[in-house]
Design an enzyme around this catalytic site. Sequence first.
Site, mmCIF file in Angstrom:
data_model
loop_
_atom_site.group_PDB
_atom_site.id
_atom_site.type_symbol
_atom_site.label_atom_id
_atom_site.label_comp_id
_atom_site.label_asym_id
_atom_site.label_seq_id
_atom_site.Cartn_x
_atom_site.Cartn_y
_atom_site.Cartn_z
ATOM 1 N N LYS A 102 9.584 3.570 -2.991
ATOM 2 C CA LYS A 102 8.157 3.027 -3.436
ATOM 3 C C LYS A 102 7.456 4.333 -3.049
ATOM 4 C CE LYS A 102 4.221 0.363 -2.136
ATOM 5 N NZ LYS A 102 3.288 -0.398 -0.993
ATOM 6 N N SER B 179 2.001 -2.598 3.817
ATOM 7 C CA SER B 179 0.850 -2.322 4.537
ATOM 8 C C SER B 179 -0.171 -3.273 4.426
ATOM 9 C CB SER B 179 0.287 -0.886 3.827
ATOM 10 O OG SER B 179 1.478 0.104 3.957
ATOM 11 N N ASN B 180 -0.313 -3.940 3.173
ATOM 12 C CA ASN B 180 -1.163 -4.927 3.031
ATOM 13 C C ASN B 180 -1.094 -6.369 3.745
ATOM 14 O OD1 ASN B 180 -3.206 -4.037 0.739
ATOM 15 N ND2 ASN B 180 -1.198 -3.291 -0.077
ATOM 16 N N SER C 237 3.531 5.752 -2.946
ATOM 17 C CA SER C 237 2.274 5.412 -3.040
ATOM 18 C C SER C 237 1.098 6.824 -2.814
ATOM 19 C CB SER C 237 1.702 4.400 -1.876
ATOM 20 O OG SER C 237 2.567 3.298 -1.751
ATOM 21 N N GLY D 18 3.295 2.862 -6.221
ATOM 22 C CA GLY D 18 2.904 2.183 -5.141
ATOM 23 C C GLY D 18 1.453 1.656 -5.257
#
Length: 327
Positions: free
Chosen positions: A196, A77-78, A198, A222
């Site tokens: 993962k 996402s980053n 989050s 996450g």
Amino acid sequence: MHCVRAWRSVRPLCRGGRDLWKSTQRQASVARVDLSGIYPPIATPFTATEDVDYRSLEENLQKYSKIPFKGLVVQGSNGEYPYLTEEERVEVVRTVKRSLPKDKLLMAGSGCESTRATVQLTEKMAAAGADVVLVVTPCFYKGKMDSRALIQHFTKVADSSPVPVVLYSVPANTGLELPVDAVTTLSQHPNITGLKDSGGDITRIGLIVHKTKAEDFQVLAGSAGFLMAAYCVGAVGGVCALANVLGAEVCALERLCVSGRWEEARVLQQRLIEPNAAVTRRLGVPALKQAMEWFGYHGGACRSPLQPLSETETQQLRKDFTSNGWL
């Protein structure tokens, strides 16, 4: 890949099929990749014209190579992956692979909305050098993404993937949490090696660890904001946005948790909560990129429609770091 073929061959069997499947899975789990450790989900630098800045990316990678990460997550996402073309996504992975030390894992995001597209991109990511793929929950039709649909989706991806698959639940972005029952079922697949998570629900993480322990399934926190708590309930590591900025410190927290130095871990964890919240849920990727600039990395601009921080937001971000002794 052999374990996946073996699973395919036994899956159609009836009454005795599941026992044989689980026996095959247990044998395959011995060879599963070890995910334990810290991974920064790296940002994608852009030029002033919003092209991918591969030179800045490589300079960031040189600095990350000096930090004791287990590996890197690319196109998470980053990494602003929804705003990149498929060709850009694959080329970024290829670029990282060329610079990554051989003893580091490369986990590449290959999730798409359709199962077909995810299967195809997963194969391309593996060919570009990914050791593991991170597959996010499809979410556009989230009202129909129940356990049945998600189990079918991830199973088909894992059946075809040349590399191990890590499930990715990020409800803050998708509005959809991967159900515990789906995770439990999917953990039995020999080519699905972990999750993962989050969401930040420690009770949920602990329950998943408990329900999947017989499958040697691995859970990654996450976020750095609940890393210590996740270790307490059985997580093996973390994919932490804050590690792009405070990588050595997040790795230090990991070492304290693994060695059972819980009082020192608590003090460090508390100092990471506010800056972590700022670069994730509260201000997001623009804040992460701004903080990277302060700490000597190339963050740069985001790709539109993401906008830079306002002056007020920038001041608050700086306060979150300075008040905890990081700036």
